[in-house]
Design an enzyme around this catalytic site. Structure first.
Site, PDB file in Angstrom:
ATOM      1  N   GLU A  51       0.787  -1.233   0.000  1.00  0.00           N
ATOM      2  CA  GLU A  51       0.000   0.000   0.000  1.00  0.00           C
ATOM      3  C   GLU A  51       0.821   1.285   0.000  1.00  0.00           C
ATOM      4  O   GLU A  51       0.372   2.298  -0.517  1.00  0.00           O
ATOM      5  CB  GLU A  51      -0.940   0.008   1.219  1.00  0.00           C
ATOM      6  CG  GLU A  51      -1.978  -1.109   1.207  1.00  0.00           C
ATOM      7  CD  GLU A  51      -2.837  -1.062  -0.041  1.00  0.00           C
ATOM      8  OE1 GLU A  51      -3.316   0.018  -0.398  1.00  0.00           O
ATOM      9  OE2 GLU A  51      -2.999  -2.141  -0.672  1.00  0.00           O
ATOM     10  N   SER A  74     -46.395 -41.629  21.315  1.00  0.00           N
ATOM     11  CA  SER A  74     -46.303 -42.326  22.600  1.00  0.00           C
ATOM     12  C   SER A  74     -45.249 -41.757  23.535  1.00  0.00           C
ATOM     13  O   SER A  74     -45.049 -42.281  24.624  1.00  0.00           O
ATOM     14  CB  SER A  74     -45.951 -43.794  22.363  1.00  0.00           C
ATOM     15  OG  SER A  74     -46.924 -44.391  21.556  1.00  0.00           O
TER      16      SER A  74
END
Ligand code: ZN
Length: 756
Positions: free
Chosen positions: A81, A347
């Site tokens: 950069e 059940s």
């Protein structure tokens, strides 16, 4: 004229002095604050990241100092950069002039070579890409240089740069792409990350990995040229494999994380930086794989989805929660959380009915009549049916629960009252039962109320804990943005819903593999080589299939079915989710098998007649041990004159009587339907015979009775003599018949199982 020129000159001078002076105005410090932590990390119990949640402002930001950033990343960033970062005063004059010229020539901005200081300014506040904003950014960058040291500016950059996929800052990016803190980045990874911020959308590793890798190589080459790495280091690093963590990994345990987020209120969420949950991600991954594999094998039965929950019983911690097969499968509503969805449990609620009955004086040996029965209700008579469409006559509670017969459960609930069961279920955390007890009535025990898998698992965990209910726990610790623990409400007080003795007897029955043989066969997936209680459930019309069970340590709940409510084909708890339940139990206990359930004080054992449930005597067809809450044990000796005795050396493990329907013309008296016979290993094989006996109504006169076993004639007998049949392991359907042609009469079939 002169005066005017002088005024103009003065004006320009003031402007130049003003602008130059303004460059020395300090940069507003408040804008440089790290700000609140903008993301919330949800981790598993060991700190494995499950999901990182962004705040409304977007971005992920974990502020790190220069010492917490890998030096490789700092070097790679400077090379990529701003090579002259430590030399310039915030702007790179030649590059600004070049940009200005290009702008004049093309009418728009082409070159964007900004310094790191300019990029910090840009990342602090987005401006449109115009010449004016470029100038403003340059002006602010110079001011920034007068306010912060070079190192401080670099810290600002590394924490604010956009690294794609909403990752803001190097720390967030490093955790996102490499699952490690950015202090641990190697040179190859550092160069990879450093290349992203210049153009996060182009070098997006998830969209275009080759582009990101190309940029990485450029940076490595530049580093080699600048002498930051040797040629040898360059070749080694450039050929290194870069493993970017898959995108789906950002959504681990998706339903569970959604559940966590739902439980944290909005504003609170943004004051938290980390929530450490109870989940065990290692286990979760394995559970997800098992769920997926089992659903593959169930596809032909019309089952598309399923859910699994694993709790640890000690604290009620949720260790694993898979809400569906694939969260990202929209075709099968994968985002529906099957662990929370409300469905009929079939059940699966019966154990709670029987636990209540035990507390109220019934015993596991109490004989209940499984016969056609009509229960008056507000909507007319209620006539429960059994799963196998048969009635099994008088049957002990142990068998009735283990075989999951419906009629006895309704008979028992009628005796104790549905209101009481309803209240106990509420105490067990079944919050979804929102209607009045009258709405559900006796059908509550057969699962006509809708509940969730999480609620069922919580209820069963209470049985595992000896009747003590503890609400499930999902969060271990919450950390605020200041890094301190956030005080959490303590766990809800545990409630003793059932007595430890009643809970233990239910556990004993649910872990009794022999007792469920008549319904589920001997090779049931529920029979595990370590203590494990389990119960299945299937809702009406075969829409939902459940298996829930527990060892002393863990409770596992499994559901399979379809989110769109489509019925399955020919599925029971055994063929549906039973095998998956079994595999998960093995997974949990393979290394370290669980100890037996702890027996509470105040239980006694008695040897009982399996038919009458009373104390056994010599003429009974067998005897078996049963456990009782002290004071409820039987005191009477069996007085029934059992018509036919069992053959020599046989013990009847489980016997139920023939249906009490109108007597047919020909009836098999022995063996009884559902009988289980065990071959005695000590006795000589020649004695291992079973005496079949049949009864005919007197009108039909004498004659020879044929005995058919599994469709083949095994022999004949002339009443009152019986037929001796040699035992061999297996399951058999036995029929008796006599006469020929239209005068031929057959008995109802009797099914038995012989085990070794
Ligand atoms: Zn008896």
């Amino acid at each position: 004229m002169r005066k005017r020129r002088r005024d103009l000159l003065f004006g320009v001078l003031v402007l130049v002095i003003g602008v130059t002076g303004s460059l020395y105005l300090p940069f507003p410090r408040s804008k440089l604050d790290p700000g609140p932590v903008l993301s919330l990390r949800i981790t598993d119990r060991n700190g494995v990241l499950l999901r990182e949640v962004l705040s409304d402002e977007g971005g992920r930001c974990r502020w790190v100092g220069l010492g917490e950033v890998s030096p490789h990343l700092i070097r790679a960033t400077l090379v990529s950069e701003d090579r002259n970062f430590f030399l310039h005063q915030g702007v790179n004059l030649p590059s600004v002039i070049r940009a200005l010229l290009q702008n004049l020539r093309h009418g728009r901005i082409i070159s964007g070579a900004s310094t790191i200081s300019q990029q910090v300014v840009r990342n602090l506040g987005r401006r449109p890409r115009t010449l004016l904003s470029k100038l403003v950014e340059a002006w602010l960058a110079v001011r920034l240089e007068h306010t912060l040291s070079k190192e401080e500016i670099l810290v600002q950059y590394l924490n604010r740069a956009p690294y794609g996929n909403l990752a803001q800052g190097a720390e967030a990016a490093s955790r996102l792409y490499f699952e490690k803190p950015c202090s641990q980045l190697g040179p190859a990874e550092a160069a990879f990350l450093a290349g992203i911020p210049r153009s996060p959308s182009v070098s997006n590793p998830y969209r275009d990995l080759p582009a990101a890798l190309k940029r990485q190589k450029e940076i490595l080459r530049a580093m080699a040229r600048s002498g930051l790495i040797t040629a040898e280091e360059y070749y080694r690093t450039a050929s290194e494999d870069i493993r970017v963590s898959p995108e789906a990994d950002r959504f681990r345990a998706p339903h569970f994380c959604d559940l966590i987020l739902g439980s944290i209120k909005g504003p609170q969420r943004y004051r938290l930086s980390e929530v450490r949950t109870t989940l065990d991600y290692g286990l979760q991954k394995k559970v997800e794989v098992l769920l997926s594999e089992h659903l593959d094998s169930l596809r032909e039965k019309g089952i598309t989805n399923g859910s699994v929950i694993v709790l640890d019983n000690d604290e009620g911690n949720v260790l694993a929660l898979a809400g569906s097969r694939d969260f990202f499968d929209s075709r099968h509503d994968g985002q529906v959380n099957g662990a929370l969805a409300l469905r009929q449990p079939g059940s699966a609620l019966k154990p709670f009915t029987y636990a209540l009955a035990l507390e109220r004086g019934m015993t596991a040996a109490s004989v209940i009549d499984d016969a056609p029965n009509a229960f008056p209700t507000l909507d007319g008579n209620y006539e429960p049916q059994n799963y196998d469409r048969k009635f099994h006559g008088p049957i002990r509670m142990r068998s009735a629960l283990a075989c999951s017969y419906n009629v006895p459960a309704v008979v028992v609930l009628e005796a104790i009252g549905p209101d009481l069961l309803y209240r106990r279920l509420k105490d067990l955390g079944f919050d979804s039962l929102r209607k009045s007890p009258g709405f559900y009535g006796l059908g509550l025990t057969l699962g006509n109320g809708e509940v969730s898998l999480l609620e069922l698992a919580g209820g069963y965990a209470a049985l595992a804990r000896g009747g003590r209910f503890q609400r499930d726990r999902t969060v271990i610790r919450m950390t605020g943005e200041d890094g301190k623990d956030v005080p959490m409400p303590g766990p809800e007080r545990a409630v003793d819903v059932f007595s430890p003795r009643a809970a233990f007897i239910i556990t004993h029955i649910l872990s009794d593999g022999d007792a469920r043989v008549p319904s589920f066969g001997y090779r049931s997936p529920l029979n595990l080589p370590f203590p494990c209680a389990a119960k299945t459930g299937t809702s009406k019309d075969y829409r939902d299939n459940w298996t829930i069970g527990y060892t002393p340590r863990h409770t596992v709940g499994v559901w399979v079915g379809n989110f769109d409510g489509k019925p399955m084909h020919d599925v029971s708890g055994i063929t549906g989710c039973g095998p998956l339940f079994r595999d998960i139990m093995f997974l949990l206990n393979a290394k370290d098998p669980p100890l037996p359930f702890t027996e509470p004080r105040g239980l006694v054992r008695r040897s009982i007649c399996p038919l009458s449930g009373r104390l056994a005597r010599a003429t009974c067809p067998g005897r078996m041990d049963e456990i009782f809450i002290s004071g409820t044990e039987p005191r009477e000796v069996c007085w029934t004159s059992h018509g036919a005795g069992a053959g020599p050396g046989l013990t009847t493990a489980s016997v139920s009587e023939a249906p009490s329907r109108p007597e047919p013309v020909l009836r098999i008296v022995f063996p009884r339907d559902g009988g289980v016979f065990k071959i005695d290993p000590v006795l000589r094989k020649a004695y291992q015979m079973l005496g079949f006996k049949a009864e005919r109504s007197r009108l039909d006169g004498p004659g020879t009775i044929e005995w058919w076993v599994n469709g083949r004639m095994a022999g004949t007998s002339i009443p009152p003599s019986g037929f001796s049949w040699k035992l061999a392991p297996g399951s058999y359907t036995i029929k008796a018949a006599f006469g020929t042609g239209i005068r031929r009469i057959e008995s109802r079939p009797v099914r038995i199982i012989v085990i070794t």
